[in-house]
Design an enzyme around this catalytic site. Structure first.
Site, PDB file in Angstrom:
ATOM      1  N   GLY A  47     -31.028  20.470  90.828  1.00  0.00           N
ATOM      2  CA  GLY A  47     -31.055  20.107  89.419  1.00  0.00           C
ATOM      3  C   GLY A  47     -30.891  18.607  89.277  1.00  0.00           C
ATOM      4  O   GLY A  47     -30.891  17.864  90.268  1.00  0.00           O
ATOM      5  N   PRO A  48     -30.724  18.140  88.054  1.00  0.00           N
ATOM      6  CA  PRO A  48     -30.596  16.704  87.812  1.00  0.00           C
ATOM      7  C   PRO A  48     -29.469  16.047  88.603  1.00  0.00           C
ATOM      8  O   PRO A  48     -29.642  14.965  89.161  1.00  0.00           O
ATOM      9  CB  PRO A  48     -30.345  16.609  86.312  1.00  0.00           C
ATOM     10  CG  PRO A  48     -30.964  17.842  85.748  1.00  0.00           C
ATOM     11  CD  PRO A  48     -30.764  18.897  86.795  1.00  0.00           C
ATOM     12  N   LYS A  49     -28.300  16.698  88.669  1.00  0.00           N
ATOM     13  CA  LYS A  49     -27.165  16.087  89.370  1.00  0.00           C
ATOM     14  C   LYS A  49     -27.499  15.825  90.832  1.00  0.00           C
ATOM     15  O   LYS A  49     -27.302  14.717  91.337  1.00  0.00           O
ATOM     16  CB  LYS A  49     -25.934  16.993  89.265  1.00  0.00           C
ATOM     17  CG  LYS A  49     -24.728  16.454  90.012  1.00  0.00           C
ATOM     18  CD  LYS A  49     -23.534  17.367  89.907  1.00  0.00           C
ATOM     19  CE  LYS A  49     -23.681  18.522  90.857  1.00  0.00           C
ATOM     20  NZ  LYS A  49     -22.491  19.375  90.934  1.00  0.00           N
ATOM     21  N   ILE A  50     -28.030  16.809  91.513  1.00  0.00           N
ATOM     22  CA  ILE A  50     -28.338  16.661  92.940  1.00  0.00           C
ATOM     23  C   ILE A  50     -29.502  15.704  93.140  1.00  0.00           C
ATOM     24  O   ILE A  50     -29.511  14.915  94.103  1.00  0.00           O
ATOM     25  CB  ILE A  50     -28.617  18.038  93.581  1.00  0.00           C
ATOM     26  CG1 ILE A  50     -27.367  18.917  93.524  1.00  0.00           C
ATOM     27  CG2 ILE A  50     -29.115  17.892  95.015  1.00  0.00           C
ATOM     28  CD1 ILE A  50     -26.144  18.343  94.216  1.00  0.00           C
ATOM     29  N   LEU A  53     -28.077  12.282  92.858  1.00  0.00           N
ATOM     30  CA  LEU A  53     -27.236  12.055  94.027  1.00  0.00           C
ATOM     31  C   LEU A  53     -28.081  11.768  95.269  1.00  0.00           C
ATOM     32  O   LEU A  53     -27.805  10.831  96.024  1.00  0.00           O
ATOM     33  CB  LEU A  53     -26.340  13.267  94.272  1.00  0.00           C
ATOM     34  CG  LEU A  53     -25.331  13.153  95.404  1.00  0.00           C
ATOM     35  CD1 LEU A  53     -24.286  12.105  95.080  1.00  0.00           C
ATOM     36  CD2 LEU A  53     -24.672  14.498  95.635  1.00  0.00           C
TER      37      LEU A  53
END
Length: 106
Positions: A47-50, A53
């Protein structure tokens, strides 16, 4: 074997499937994982977070974006660093507003 290695993680069966799918993708593409945000979020379990990251840590991209997890989301909203509209938009709304507010390193 993979499931045994990730058994201590939450949702280990799903994560094992995602790791296997990412490995298969990399194998089909010369051992490479995509660098672009849009391509990363197309991978299963990313998703966006990963994606932010990965771009920041794995690829060293300074413009990758702030990684907003549950804790960053809660702190930013409780301290009033973002407005209600950003909070209602979820982690991506908080990320966008934080990136406008937090100064970039020079």
């Amino acid at each position: 074997e993979l499931l045994r290695l990730v058994h201590s993680c939450n949702f280990c069966a799903s994560k094992a499937r995602y790791v296997r799918a990412a490995a298969e993708h990399a194998q089909r593409h010369g051992g490479r994982v995509p660098r672009e945000y849009d391509a990363l979020v197309q991978l299963p379990g990313v998703g966006p977070k990963i994606a932010h990251l990965m771009r920041s840590v794995a690829f060293g991209e300074a413009e990758a974006g702030i990684v907003v997890d549950t804790h960053v989301f809660r702190v930013a909203t409780r301290l009033g660093w973002v407005d209600g509209a950003a909070a209602r938009a979820g982690p991506e709304g908080v990320r966008v507003q934080l990136e406008r507010w937090v100064p970039r390193e020079e």
